[in-house]
Structures are given as structure tokens and as C-alpha cells.
Write a protein that holds these residues in place. Structure first.
Motif, mmCIF file in Angstrom:
data_model
loop_
_atom_site.group_PDB
_atom_site.id
_atom_site.type_symbol
_atom_site.label_atom_id
_atom_site.label_comp_id
_atom_site.label_asym_id
_atom_site.label_seq_id
_atom_site.Cartn_x
_atom_site.Cartn_y
_atom_site.Cartn_z
ATOM 1 N N SER A 1 0.988 3.504 2.198
ATOM 2 C CA SER A 1 1.587 3.679 3.533
ATOM 3 C C SER A 1 2.837 2.831 3.681
ATOM 4 N N LYS A 4 -8.539 11.025 -2.060
ATOM 5 C CA LYS A 4 -9.619 10.032 -1.957
ATOM 6 C C LYS A 4 -10.958 10.741 -1.758
ATOM 7 N N THR A 40 0.858 -1.195 0.000
ATOM 8 C CA THR A 40 0.000 0.000 0.000
ATOM 9 C C THR A 40 0.891 1.240 0.000
ATOM 10 N N ARG A 43 -5.032 11.084 1.187
ATOM 11 C CA ARG A 43 -6.371 10.942 1.798
ATOM 12 C C ARG A 43 -7.305 12.029 1.255
ATOM 13 N N SER A 59 -7.682 2.002 0.331
ATOM 14 C CA SER A 59 -6.231 2.258 0.322
ATOM 15 C C SER A 59 -5.695 2.304 -1.116
ATOM 16 N N GLU A 85 0.806 11.208 2.786
ATOM 17 C CA GLU A 85 -0.361 10.405 3.178
ATOM 18 C C GLU A 85 -1.598 11.282 3.367
#
Ligand code: P6P
Length: 335
Positions: A7, A35, A5, A32, A187, A28
Motif C-alpha cells: 500500500s 491473498k 508495504t 487482496r 500485508s 491493491e
């Protein structure tokens, strides 16, 4: 093998390539936010988010509702994290200062929150483009000047493309990786280990309706490609123009090509339509990291010393062979 992923990739980058932890956290947070933008974009008419916001951006372009929504999502996601000293956006005239109630960090984040938004209402792929610079040491309140760093100073660049898949394409300075959003798990999963631009191509991207406004080197170059196998280049070319830079660049990263938005006679005082700081610079870093080239017809885009936050620049980027050719035509025309 277990899925990698975003992350996990970033943690391994921190461990193996000295990617600072706060840069990892910043990426990150941006991912997000992308998304959340993907979710808003995908609702379309069902979310009441299509159409114009009734306001104009700093370029005097009508803002779409989703331009404003996407900008707010990125600001709200990033302002409290403590990784940033300030932000800048195509949708805001001035730099955005981190509110006093939050800690500041070492980076400056620049973005075009929803590039290609004129395509939103016709359901064509759009995207978010972002660029990360270091905030100059000892700068308590970053000014516009704090952002005016050449593209070579970027520590990270990336884009999200909201198409049939939502993908995040990212470079931290050691190659280009592609991550596909797994909506069930929420993810980004590493699906493109190393994205590279083929050195040669048979595909070009330009808005042909502006042909009468082009400068000679561009007219010469496009005419040679249109002449195809019967002309100087000795091969046939295809043409694509999605009018969404993220989608056109993503295609070039995937199968090669040259993307062109030249300056033209419509606005002779402006060197083109696209913006240097949050469109051309991040895309040029990605393309170069993938083995391609990016110039403004005269010099490497990443070497340009910015003079203002929203300045425009002519863009020729993609397969190295073609970018070098059209750049040589510009140099010949100067000689
Ligand atoms: P034109 C979208 O508005 C954008 O900024 C880029 O994403 C795209 O490449 C370009 O403008 C399209 O411009 O003049 O063809 O509509």
C-alpha cells in the motif's frame, strides 16, 4: 527503517510517478484476492479443494477445483470496485462484463487465476498471473476486440507465486518489485527493491520430453547447451523444469536462465501451448522491465498484435544473451 508495504509503495508511486489512483486501488484489490487464493491453496486436502472440478476450460483442459475457486475469487474481488470496464480469464470463454449494479472503470483486467494448477495435487508451487490494459475510450460494453491490444499497451503486470513464501511480483512500468506476504500482519512487504535478470546464464528450462517435436532452431540450441563446455558454447549448463510458468519465471528473475515453450509438431496449427494475453504478455513485460528479453522466436512478444483472446504463442524469455541467441537461430533458419 520502517517496512514498506504494498500500500505504501503504491501511494508513493501515485505521488512520484503519476500512477493513477484508480490503478493503485485496482492493484491493491488484485493483491487482496491473491491473498485469499494463497489461503485457499494452502489448505490443500484439509479444504477439500484438491482434484478436478469435473469441467474443462476453453482450452479443453480439465479444470481443477482450485482453478474455478481462484477464478471466482478474482471476479468477486474486482467486479464491485469501480476500477474495471471488464475482465478476461483463461477459465472463461467470453469476457466478463461488470454487473450493471456496479460502476465501471477505465481498465481491463486479464488473468490466469491459477497457473500451473496441474502441480496443485502434488504440492508444487503455483501462481496467479495478471495483466492490466486501458479500456479503449468511449467503450460502454467492452468486447473481445477491446482486449486485443499489444503487450506494450499494458499499464501493469504481475504475478503471485504460492510457494514456500507467497510473493507478489509487480511492474508498473518502472522496474520490477517483489513483495513477500507477512501472514501475521496480512500485508505484502517490499522485500525485493529491484528484481533484475542477469544478462547471461548457465541454466535453461524446457520440457525435454517434447524434444522429438521441436523445430530445428530449438533442437540446435538445446543440443549446444547439452554439449556444455565441450561444445560451441564452451560452458556447462544446468536444467530446471517445474512445469509451473510462475515458478520457472520467478527463478529466472531471481538468478537468471532461459524459459522455453516452443511451438512443436504435436499441434502444428497452434504456435505453442502458452497463452499470449494472460501468460506470455504479462511475463514478458516483467522480464523486459527486469532487463531480460522475450520473443516468440521471431519477434518481441510485446509487439505481437493479438487476434483472439485465448490465442497461444511460443515463448522464449529470460537472460538477454540466450534469448537473442535462440532468436538468431530462428532467423538463420528462415534465411
Ligand atoms: P507441460 C501449466 O499448465 C502451464 O500452462 C505453464 O504454467 C507451464 O510452464 C506449462 O503449462 C507446463 O507445460 O507441457 O510441461 O506440462
Amino acid at each position: 527503517m520502517s517496512r514498506v508495504t504494498l500500500s505504501r509503495y503504491l501511494i508513493e508511486q501515485t505521488r512520484n510517478h503519476d500512477t493513477p489512483a484508480d490503478l493503485r486501488f485496482l492493484v491493491e484489490v488484485v493483491a487482496r484476492a491473491c491473498k485469499a487464493i494463497s489461503h485457499a491453496v494452502s489448505k490443500g486436502a484439509l479444504g477439500g479443494v484438491l482434484g478436478n472440478a469435473g469441467t474443462d476450460n476453453v482450452q479443453g483442459e480439465a479444470q481443477k477445483k482450485l482453478d474455478v475457486i481462484s477464478n471466482e475469487i478474482l471476479l468477486e474481488a474486482n467486479e464491485w470496485g469501480g476500477h474495471l470496464a471488464a475482465m478476461a480469464s483463461e477459465e472463461m470463454e467470453e469476457a466478463y462484463q461488470i454487473p450493471g449494479r456496479y460502476p465501471k472503470g477505465a481498465y481491463l483486467l486479464l488473468f490466469d487465476p491459477l497457473d500451473g494448477s496441474s502441480n496443485i495435487d502434488v504440492n508444487v508451487s503455483v501462481g496467479t498471473i495478471f495483466s492490466v490494459l486501458r479500456c479503449p475510450e468511449g467503450t460502454e460494453t467492452p468486447s473481445e476486440a477491446s482486449f486485443l491490444q499489444a503487450g506494450t499497451e499494458q499499464v501493469c503486470a504481475g504475478y503471485a507465486i504460492y510457494g514456500p513464501q507467497t510473493m507478489l511480483v509487480l511492474t508498473l512500468g518502472n522496474g520490477v518489485k517483489g513483495f513477500t506476504l507477512d501472514r501475521e500482519m496480512g500485508s505484502f512487504v517490499l522485500t525485493h527493491e529491484s528484481m533484475t535478470v542477469p544478462e547471461s546464464t548457465k541454466e535453461f528450462a524446457i520440457n525435454m520430453s517434447n524434444q522429438r517435436h521441436w523445430e530445428t532452431p530449438v533442437s540446435r540450441y538445446v543440443a549446444e547447451m547439452q554439449a556444455g563446455a565441450t561444445g560451441a558454447l564452451g560452458k556447462d549448463y544446468n536444467m530446471r523444469w517445474i512445469a509451473s510458468m510462475v515458478a520457472d519465471v520467478h527463478r529466472i528473475l531471481t538468478r537468471g536462465g532461459i524459459f522455453m515453450y516452443p511451438r512443436d509438431a504435436r499441434e502444428p496449427e497452434k504456435p505453442g501451448k502458452l497463452r499470449l494475453m494472460y501468460e506470455a504478455n504479462p511475463m514478458s513485460l516483467i522480464i523486459e522491465q527486469a532487463g531480460g528479453a522475450a520473443t516468440n522466436g521471431h519477434q518481441r512478444i510485446l509487439d505481437i498484435q493479438p487476434e483472439s483472446l485465448h490465442q497461444r504463442v511460443a515463448v522464449f524469455l529470460g537472460s538477454k544473451e540466450e534469448v537473442e541467441r535462440i532468436t538468431s537461430y530462428h532467423h538463420h533458419s528462415e534465411a
